[in-house]
Design a protein around this motif. Structure first.
Motif, PDB file in Angstrom:
ATOM      1  N   GLU A  63      52.155  51.443  19.299  1.00 29.15           N
ATOM      2  CA  GLU A  63      51.252  50.734  20.189  1.00 29.15           C
ATOM      3  C   GLU A  63      49.984  50.228  19.509  1.00 29.15           C
ATOM      4  O   GLU A  63      49.327  49.343  20.035  1.00 29.15           O
ATOM      5  CB  GLU A  63      50.871  51.632  21.372  1.00 29.15           C
ATOM      6  CG  GLU A  63      52.076  52.005  22.227  1.00 29.15           C
ATOM      7  CD  GLU A  63      51.678  52.788  23.466  1.00 29.15           C
ATOM      8  OE1 GLU A  63      50.484  52.808  23.801  1.00 29.15           O
ATOM      9  OE2 GLU A  63      52.570  53.383  24.095  1.00 29.15           O
ATOM     10  N   GLY A  64      49.595  50.789  18.376  1.00 29.28           N
ATOM     11  CA  GLY A  64      48.390  50.354  17.705  1.00 29.28           C
ATOM     12  C   GLY A  64      48.672  49.257  16.699  1.00 29.28           C
ATOM     13  O   GLY A  64      49.816  48.991  16.330  1.00 29.28           O
ATOM     14  N   HIS A  65      47.598  48.608  16.240  1.00 30.17           N
ATOM     15  CA  HIS A  65      47.765  47.531  15.271  1.00 30.17           C
ATOM     16  C   HIS A  65      46.507  47.385  14.433  1.00 30.17           C
ATOM     17  O   HIS A  65      45.414  47.790  14.846  1.00 30.17           O
ATOM     18  CB  HIS A  65      48.063  46.215  15.995  1.00 30.17           C
ATOM     19  CG  HIS A  65      49.148  45.427  15.333  1.00 30.17           C
ATOM     20  ND1 HIS A  65      50.462  45.831  15.314  1.00 30.17           N
ATOM     21  CD2 HIS A  65      49.103  44.265  14.641  1.00 30.17           C
ATOM     22  CE1 HIS A  65      51.186  44.933  14.653  1.00 30.17           C
ATOM     23  NE2 HIS A  65      50.378  43.985  14.241  1.00 30.17           N
ATOM     24  N   ILE A  66      46.651  46.811  13.257  1.00 36.34           N
ATOM     25  CA  ILE A  66      45.529  46.608  12.330  1.00 36.34           C
ATOM     26  C   ILE A  66      45.435  45.123  12.010  1.00 36.34           C
ATOM     27  O   ILE A  66      46.447  44.480  11.693  1.00 36.34           O
ATOM     28  CB  ILE A  66      45.728  47.416  11.034  1.00 36.34           C
ATOM     29  CG1 ILE A  66      45.821  48.914  11.350  1.00 36.34           C
ATOM     30  CG2 ILE A  66      44.588  47.166  10.047  1.00 36.34           C
ATOM     31  CD1 ILE A  66      46.284  49.759  10.183  1.00 36.34           C
ATOM     32  N   PHE A  67      44.223  44.593  12.076  1.00 38.27           N
ATOM     33  CA  PHE A  67      43.985  43.189  11.753  1.00 38.27           C
ATOM     34  C   PHE A  67      43.000  43.105  10.596  1.00 38.27           C
ATOM     35  O   PHE A  67      41.979  43.789  10.593  1.00 38.27           O
ATOM     36  CB  PHE A  67      43.409  42.444  12.961  1.00 38.27           C
ATOM     37  CG  PHE A  67      44.339  42.383  14.137  1.00 38.27           C
ATOM     38  CD1 PHE A  67      45.201  41.317  14.304  1.00 38.27           C
ATOM     39  CD2 PHE A  67      44.360  43.411  15.065  1.00 38.27           C
ATOM     40  CE1 PHE A  67      46.072  41.276  15.390  1.00 38.27           C
ATOM     41  CE2 PHE A  67      45.227  43.381  16.156  1.00 38.27           C
ATOM     42  CZ  PHE A  67      46.085  42.302  16.314  1.00 38.27           C
ATOM     43  N   ARG A 109      48.130  42.490  10.323  1.00 38.67           N
ATOM     44  CA  ARG A 109      48.128  41.036  10.473  1.00 38.67           C
ATOM     45  C   ARG A 109      46.824  40.500   9.886  1.00 38.67           C
ATOM     46  O   ARG A 109      45.817  41.218   9.837  1.00 38.67           O
ATOM     47  CB  ARG A 109      48.234  40.641  11.947  1.00 38.67           C
ATOM     48  CG  ARG A 109      49.526  41.080  12.617  1.00 38.67           C
ATOM     49  CD  ARG A 109      50.705  40.219  12.157  1.00 38.67           C
ATOM     50  NE  ARG A 109      51.935  40.591  12.827  1.00 38.67           N
ATOM     51  CZ  ARG A 109      52.792  41.516  12.392  1.00 38.67           C
ATOM     52  NH1 ARG A 109      52.522  42.183  11.271  1.00 38.67           N
ATOM     53  NH2 ARG A 109      53.884  41.786  13.056  1.00 38.67           N
ATOM     54  N   TYR A 110      46.855  39.255   9.471  1.00 38.33           N
ATOM     55  CA  TYR A 110      45.668  38.697   8.817  1.00 38.33           C
ATOM     56  C   TYR A 110      45.232  37.418   9.517  1.00 38.33           C
ATOM     57  O   TYR A 110      46.070  36.582   9.887  1.00 38.33           O
ATOM     58  CB  TYR A 110      45.955  38.403   7.353  1.00 38.33           C
ATOM     59  CG  TYR A 110      44.757  37.848   6.600  1.00 38.33           C
ATOM     60  CD1 TYR A 110      43.671  38.661   6.296  1.00 38.33           C
ATOM     61  CD2 TYR A 110      44.701  36.509   6.233  1.00 38.33           C
ATOM     62  CE1 TYR A 110      42.564  38.165   5.628  1.00 38.33           C
ATOM     63  CE2 TYR A 110      43.594  35.997   5.562  1.00 38.33           C
ATOM     64  CZ  TYR A 110      42.533  36.822   5.268  1.00 38.33           C
ATOM     65  OH  TYR A 110      41.433  36.325   4.610  1.00 38.33           O
ATOM     66  N   VAL A 111      43.918  37.284   9.681  1.00 38.56           N
ATOM     67  CA  VAL A 111      43.316  36.074  10.240  1.00 38.56           C
ATOM     68  C   VAL A 111      42.220  35.620   9.291  1.00 38.56           C
ATOM     69  O   VAL A 111      41.390  36.424   8.860  1.00 38.56           O
ATOM     70  CB  VAL A 111      42.718  36.328  11.643  1.00 38.56           C
ATOM     71  CG1 VAL A 111      42.032  35.073  12.172  1.00 38.56           C
ATOM     72  CG2 VAL A 111      43.796  36.800  12.609  1.00 38.56           C
ATOM     73  N   SER A 112      42.231  34.348   8.960  1.00 37.68           N
ATOM     74  CA  SER A 112      41.223  33.797   8.058  1.00 37.68           C
ATOM     75  C   SER A 112      40.174  33.038   8.859  1.00 37.68           C
ATOM     76  O   SER A 112      40.510  32.322   9.813  1.00 37.68           O
ATOM     77  CB  SER A 112      41.877  32.857   7.042  1.00 37.68           C
ATOM     78  OG  SER A 112      40.892  32.195   6.272  1.00 37.68           O
TER      79      SER A 112
END
Length: 515
Positions: A63-67, A109-112
Motif C-alpha cells: 500500500e505504500g509508495h516512494i517518490f 517512481r520519479y518526477v522531474s
C-alpha cells in the motif's frame, strides 16, 4: 500493527517495558517523497534507510509508495539504477538479497521538476493522488511525508510549493509532514529567518528537523543509562563529576567537500548541532515523562543555562594542506579543528567544564563521551597518577559503554591497575543489527514521534550560544593554528584540556573485545 499503508511493528507491551509506546493506527496510504532524489544525500543515506526499513518489514509494499523528485531529467529506471549500488550488499550478495533490492526499487517512481515553480509540484501531486486513488484511499486520509534532501537555501521555495500544491487535501485523518536536514542556517539571524519562513507554511508539529546523531543507538541509550539506573542518580552532579568531554574525530580531511565545508567549518558542521545535542542529554534534568515535548523542554533549559563562551576557552586549528583544495580559498580562516569549553550555570553543573572537541585529518576516527569523576579523597593506595574513574560511551565505531575503575593487580603485591567494566555491543548483542540513525528517525517521523528532532526554540537557543564566536571567526578576529594531518591536533588544545582539569590516564588503553 498495520498503519494504513506501511506496516509499523508493535513494540512490546510487557509490564516491565516502560519504554513501550502505543502508536495509534492510522488509515490511508503513505507516500514518502524524497526531494533532491538524484543527490548524494538521498543516494547514500535516505534511500538506503528506506530500503532497510522495507527489508526489516517495517514498510508494507502493498500500500505504500516512494517518490523521487529532482531537477534532473531521468526516467524511473535511471533513478533506480543510480540508487541500486548503495543497496546491494556487495559482490557476495545472494540471489534472494538481489531480488529483495529489485522489489524495493519497483516501489520508487520519479518526477522531474523545478524547486520554485508549481508545474513540477502539480505533476508530483497528480502522481501521488493517482497512487492513493489506486489504493482506494479516501480524500483527506492520505499520509504524505516529504524528505528534503536539499540545500537549506531552497527550503523556503520547496515548502511553499508543497503547501500550495501537494498537501493532504483535508483535515479528516491523515497528515503532511516535512523533514529538513541540517544545517539550519549559519547563525542566529539566518536560522530564525529560515524558521520563520517555514513556520508560516507549516505548524511546528509538522516540521521534523533531523539531526542524525539523535538517532544513534548509544545516544538514544543516554536517557536510559541516566534515569533507569539507581547508582548513577546520586553521582550525576558537580559534587562527583570533574569534567565531561564529548569528542568527534575523523582520520580524513574534506575529501571533495572542501567548498561546502569551508562555508560552514567544524563548529557549524559538528559542534553546534551533534555535540551540543549530546551535551543536552547528559546535562538535562529528568523529564516528567517520555513525552517528546517534556524531553525537549528539559533540553531547552540546559541550553538557556549555558554561559557565553570565553575566548581563552576556545582553541581552533586548520590542518596543513586544507587550502590546497581548489574549492577552498587560499586565505581561508575556516577551522577544521576546535576544542572549546562550555559552562552550565545551574545548581547541578556549576563549575563543571563541558569540553567539546571535533576535528578532521586526525590520527583516529571515533566519537565518544567521556565523563570523568573527581579524584578519590584520602588516596591510601597512592594510585591517583594512574587516572580517575570514568564512564566512557563510545558512539562509533565499536559501540560500547565501559567504566574505567581501579582494581588490584593480580599477584602477591598490593598494587593497583586501571581496568574496566565493559559493555561492548558487538560482543554482548551478537546477531543483533544496530539500525542506522536515518532508519530510526524516518520511522519516528512516520509514527509522529518528535522526541529525537530539534524544536524551533531549541534551535534558537543553540545558535545564541555559538553565534558571537562564529562571527568573530568569520571576521578573522580568531585565527586557527596549523596542525599536521594524522596528529592529535594542535598541542595547545591538549593544554586547554589540562587547564580545564582533565586528567589523562597513563598506561591504559581500552581495546574492543574480540568475538
Amino acid at each position: 500493527m498495520e498503519s494504513g499503508g506501511w506496516t509499523i511493528k508493535k513494540r512490546s507491551n510487557s509490564s516491565n517495558d516502560s519504554l513501550s509506546r502505543e502508536y495509534v493506527a492510522e488509515t490511508g496510504c503513505l507516500s514518502i517523497v524524497v526531494l533532491g532524489a538524484s543527490g548524494d544525500l538521498a543516494k547514500k543515506k535516505t534511500f538506503p534507510a528506506l530500503f532497510n526499513l522495507y527489508r526489516q518489514r517495517f514498510l508494507n509494499p502493498d500500500e505504500g509508495h516512494i517518490f523521487g523528485y529532482a531537477r534532473t531529467k531521468i526516467s524511473d529506471d535511471e533513478l533506480r539504477n543510480r540508487i541500486r549500488g548503495n543497496l546491494v550488499p556487495g559482490k557476495g550478495a545472494s540471489g534472494e538479497q538481489l531480488e529483495e533490492v529489485s522489489k524495493f526499487l519497483q516501489l520508487i517512481r520519479y518526477v522531474s521538476g523545478s524547486y520554485d515553480s508549481e508545474e513540477g509540484f502539480r505533476l508530483l501531486d497528480k502522481e501521488i493522488s493517482k497512487h492513493e486513488f489506486s489504493k482506494n484511499t479516501k480524500e483527506g486520509s492520505s499520509r504524505r511525508l516529504f524528505y528534503l534532501a536539499l540545500p537549506p537555501s531552497v527550503y523556503p521555495s520547496v515548502c511553499k510549493m508543497i503547501r500550495n500544491c501537494c498537501m493532504n487535501k483535508s483535515d479528516l485523518g491523515g497528515w503532511t509532514r516535512i523533514v529538513v536536514e541540517k544545517p539550519f542556517g549559519k547563525d542566529l539571524d539566518s536560522s530564525e529567518q529560515l524558521s520563520a519562513q517555514i513556520g508560516e507554511l507549516f505548524d511546528e508539529q509538522q516540521i521534523y528537523r533531523i539531526d542524525h546523531y539523535l538517532g544513534k543507538e548509544l545516544v538514544q541509550n543516554l536517557l536510559v543509562l541516566r534515569f533507569a539506573n539507581r547508582f548513577f542518580l546520586p553521582l550525576w552532579n558537580r559534587d562527583n563529576i570533574d569534567n565531561v568531554q564529548i569528542v568527534f574525530r575523523e582520520d580524513f580531511g574534506t575529501e571533495g567537500r572542501g567548498g561546502y565545508f569551508d562555508e560552514y567549518g567544524i563548529i557549524r558542521d559538528i559542534i553546534q548541532n551533534h555535540l551540543l545535542q549530546i551535551l543536552c542529554l547528559i546535562a538535562m534534568e529528568k523529564p516528567i515523562s517520555l513525552t517528546p515535548e517534556h524531553i525537549r523542554d528539559e533540553k531547552v533549559k540546559v541550553l538557556q543555562s549555558v554561559l557565553p563562551i570565553k575566548d581563552e576557552e576556545v582553541f581552533l586549528g586548520q590542518y596543513d594542506g586544507y587550502t590546497d583544495d581548489p574549492t577552498v580559498p587560499d586565505n581561508s580562516n575556516t577551522p577544521t579543528f576546535a576544542t572549546m569549553i562550555l559552562r552550565i550555570h545551574n545548581e547541578r553543573w556549576e563549575g563543571v567544564p563541558f569540553i567539546l572537541k571535533a576535528g578532521k585529518a586526525l590520527n583516529s576516527r571515533k566519537a565518544e563521551i567521556r565523563i570523568q569523576f573527581k579524584t578519590v579523597p584520602g588516596d591510601i593506595f597512592k594510585c591517583q597518577k594512574q587516572g580517575r574513574n570514568e564512564i566512557v560511551i563510545r558512539l562509533q565505531p565499536s559501540e560500547a559503554i565501559y567504566m574505567k575503575v581501579t582494581v588490584k593487580q593480580p599477584g602477591l603485591e598490593m598494587s593497583t591497575i586501571q581496568s574496566e567494566l565493559d559493555l561492548s555491543y558487538q560482543q554482548r548483542y551478537q546477531g543483533v543489527t544496530i539500525p542506522e540513525a536515518y532508519e530510526r528517525l524516518i520511522l519516528d517521523t512516520i509514527r509522529g514521534d518528535q522526541q529525537h528532532f530539534v524544536r524551533r526554540d531549541e534551535l534558537k537557543a543553540a545558535w545564541e550560544i555559538f553565534t558571537p564566536l562564529l562571527h568573530r571567526i568569520d571576521n578573522g578576529e580568531v585565527k586557527p593554528i596549523p596542525y599536521r594531518p594524522g596528529s592529535r591536533g594542535p598541542e595547545e588544545a591538549d593544554q586547554l584540556l589540562e587547564r580545564a582539569g582533565y586528567v589523562l590516564t597513563h598506561g591504559y588503553s581500552w581495546v574492543p573485545p574480540t568475538l
